[in-house]
Motif scaffolding. Structure first.
Motif, PDB file in Angstrom:
ATOM      1  N   LYS A  61     -57.685  74.245  79.530  1.00 58.52           N
ATOM      2  CA  LYS A  61     -57.278  73.038  78.812  1.00 58.52           C
ATOM      3  C   LYS A  61     -55.766  72.892  78.813  1.00 58.52           C
ATOM      4  N   TYR A  62     -55.053  74.020  78.676  1.00 57.38           N
ATOM      5  CA  TYR A  62     -53.599  74.033  78.708  1.00 57.38           C
ATOM      6  C   TYR A  62     -53.142  74.988  79.803  1.00 57.38           C
ATOM      7  N   SER A  63     -51.890  74.877  80.209  1.00 57.92           N
ATOM      8  CA  SER A  63     -51.386  75.736  81.273  1.00 57.92           C
ATOM      9  C   SER A  63     -51.394  77.199  80.828  1.00 57.92           C
ATOM     10  N   LYS A  64     -51.586  78.083  81.802  1.00 57.09           N
ATOM     11  CA  LYS A  64     -51.599  79.518  81.502  1.00 57.09           C
ATOM     12  C   LYS A  64     -50.272  79.948  80.883  1.00 57.09           C
ATOM     13  N   TRP A  65     -49.199  79.329  81.316  1.00 55.29           N
ATOM     14  CA  TRP A  65     -47.876  79.684  80.805  1.00 55.29           C
ATOM     15  C   TRP A  65     -47.810  79.446  79.301  1.00 55.29           C
ATOM     16  N   GLN A 117     -63.709  81.505  69.488  1.00 52.26           N
ATOM     17  CA  GLN A 117     -64.347  80.262  69.072  1.00 52.26           C
ATOM     18  C   GLN A 117     -63.744  79.043  69.773  1.00 52.26           C
ATOM     19  N   GLU A 118     -62.661  79.250  70.516  1.00 48.96           N
ATOM     20  CA  GLU A 118     -61.950  78.135  71.147  1.00 48.96           C
ATOM     21  C   GLU A 118     -62.278  77.985  72.627  1.00 48.96           C
ATOM     22  N   GLY A 119     -63.497  78.327  73.006  1.00 47.50           N
ATOM     23  CA  GLY A 119     -63.937  78.083  74.377  1.00 47.50           C
ATOM     24  C   GLY A 119     -63.257  78.974  75.403  1.00 47.50           C
ATOM     25  N   ARG A 120     -63.190  78.470  76.635  1.00 49.99           N
ATOM     26  CA  ARG A 120     -62.652  79.249  77.748  1.00 49.99           C
ATOM     27  C   ARG A 120     -61.173  79.553  77.571  1.00 49.99           C
ATOM     28  N   SER A 121     -60.412  78.578  77.056  1.00 50.11           N
ATOM     29  CA  SER A 121     -58.986  78.803  76.827  1.00 50.11           C
ATOM     30  C   SER A 121     -58.764  79.897  75.789  1.00 50.11           C
ATOM     31  N   GLY A 122     -59.593  79.893  74.758  1.00 52.32           N
ATOM     32  CA  GLY A 122     -59.487  80.923  73.738  1.00 52.32           C
ATOM     33  C   GLY A 122     -59.822  82.301  74.264  1.00 52.32           C
ATOM     34  N   LYS A 123     -60.841  82.379  75.119  1.00 52.71           N
ATOM     35  CA  LYS A 123     -61.223  83.668  75.697  1.00 52.71           C
ATOM     36  C   LYS A 123     -60.141  84.183  76.647  1.00 52.71           C
ATOM     37  N   TYR A 124     -59.523  83.272  77.380  1.00 50.17           N
ATOM     38  CA  TYR A 124     -58.409  83.674  78.248  1.00 50.17           C
ATOM     39  C   TYR A 124     -57.255  84.207  77.409  1.00 50.17           C
ATOM     40  N   MET A 125     -57.000  83.546  76.288  1.00 47.36           N
ATOM     41  CA  MET A 125     -55.940  83.987  75.396  1.00 47.36           C
ATOM     42  C   MET A 125     -56.231  85.373  74.845  1.00 47.36           C
ATOM     43  N   ASN A 249     -43.702  72.246  70.602  1.00 45.05           N
ATOM     44  CA  ASN A 249     -43.193  71.278  71.565  1.00 45.05           C
ATOM     45  C   ASN A 249     -43.505  71.728  72.987  1.00 45.05           C
ATOM     46  N   ASP A 250     -43.292  70.862  73.958  1.00 45.66           N
ATOM     47  CA  ASP A 250     -43.723  71.126  75.328  1.00 45.66           C
ATOM     48  C   ASP A 250     -42.936  72.249  75.990  1.00 45.66           C
TER      49      ASP A 250
END
Length: 253
Positions: A61-65, A117-125, A249-250
């Motif tokens: 959902k968001y960049s890996k960085w 609980q935050e899906g794939r992005s959460g598991k990556y985190m 912020n970005d």
């Protein structure tokens, strides 16, 4: 205690004694973040599922960085915003590297439970948080002058014990208070707690902390990684009801 003796026994995740005046449970502060975006629903296609089934990370959902920055901040929150001295005092734990790791492990686990609980992005985190944790453990071991061969050898033992602890805590949090107390007694207290009040205190701490983490916005956690920890002994119970929303912020700052 010799370096080899410090690592003997699988019952300890990391049994290294330190001098009370050497504060290995301190970390440099990280910057705060600004501007929180609105949550966006995540959609996963068939190709992404195939890619992840092969062991690769599909599009997030968001960049890996950005997620890596948030993961670093979340891990730093575990070691910087936790009152280790209070845990040492109230749980009658010695001021050792092993005690530091047990307390850190507990807070890292709570973060992992929340972020899953935050899906794939959460598991990556979650994967990145664990990565930063092991980097920190290894660095602290080197600072303490642990022989590199011994440190590397026992990192394997620590990893096995870490995942065993995670499984035990997972079972405990899904159980009643007796089940959670048993998991904490086995791992956090290393089966040596004789005061039921200490177990009761820690069970209450984990329950209220998980409730507090669940009340935090998932998008904020993914983008900022900023976590607040409740005091071990709550002075103002009403303050647990509404956590402060972080900003972002970005630039990731």
């Amino acid at each position: 205690m010799s370096q080899s003796q410090a690592y003997e026994g699988s019952e300890q995740i990391l049994g290294i004694d330190i001098h009370p005046s050497r504060k290995y449970h301190t970390t440099n502060k990280l910057p705060t973040t600004k501007d929180s975006p609105q949550p966006v629903e995540e959609k996963v296609g068939a190709l992404t599922k195939i890619i992840e089934a092969m062991g690769f990370t599909g599009p997030l959902k968001y960049s890996k960085w950005k997620i890596k920055i948030a993961a670093l901040r979340m891990y730093t929150s575990c070691v910087e915003k936790t009152d280790f001295e209070e845990f040492f005092l109230r749980c009658q734990m010695p001021d050792t590297f092993n005690s530091w790791f047990l307390i850190t492990l507990l807070h890292v686990w709570m973060c992992l439970v929340r972020m899953k609980q935050e899906g794939r992005s959460g598991k990556y985190m979650c994967r990145i948080i664990v990565h930063f944790m092991w980097e920190d453990v290894e660095q602290r071991g080197r600072v303490m002058g642990i022989n590199s061969y011994i440190l590397k050898k026992n990192m394997i033992l620590m990893t096995n014990n870490f995942y065993a602890a995670i499984l035990g805590y997972d079972e405990g949090i899904l159980s009643d208070d007796h089940g959670l107390a048993a998991a904490l007694w086995r791992t956090f207290f290393n089966q040596k707690c004789e005061d039921p009040r200490q177990l009761e205190l820690l069970v209450e701490y984990v329950r209220k902390q998980m409730q507090y983490l669940d009340s935090m916005n998932g998008e904020d956690l993914l983008l900022t990684g900023e976590v607040s920890w409740r005091p071990l002994v709550e002075k103002n119970p009403q303050s647990i009801l509404k956590p402060h929303s972080p900003t972002y912020n970005d630039e990731g700052l």
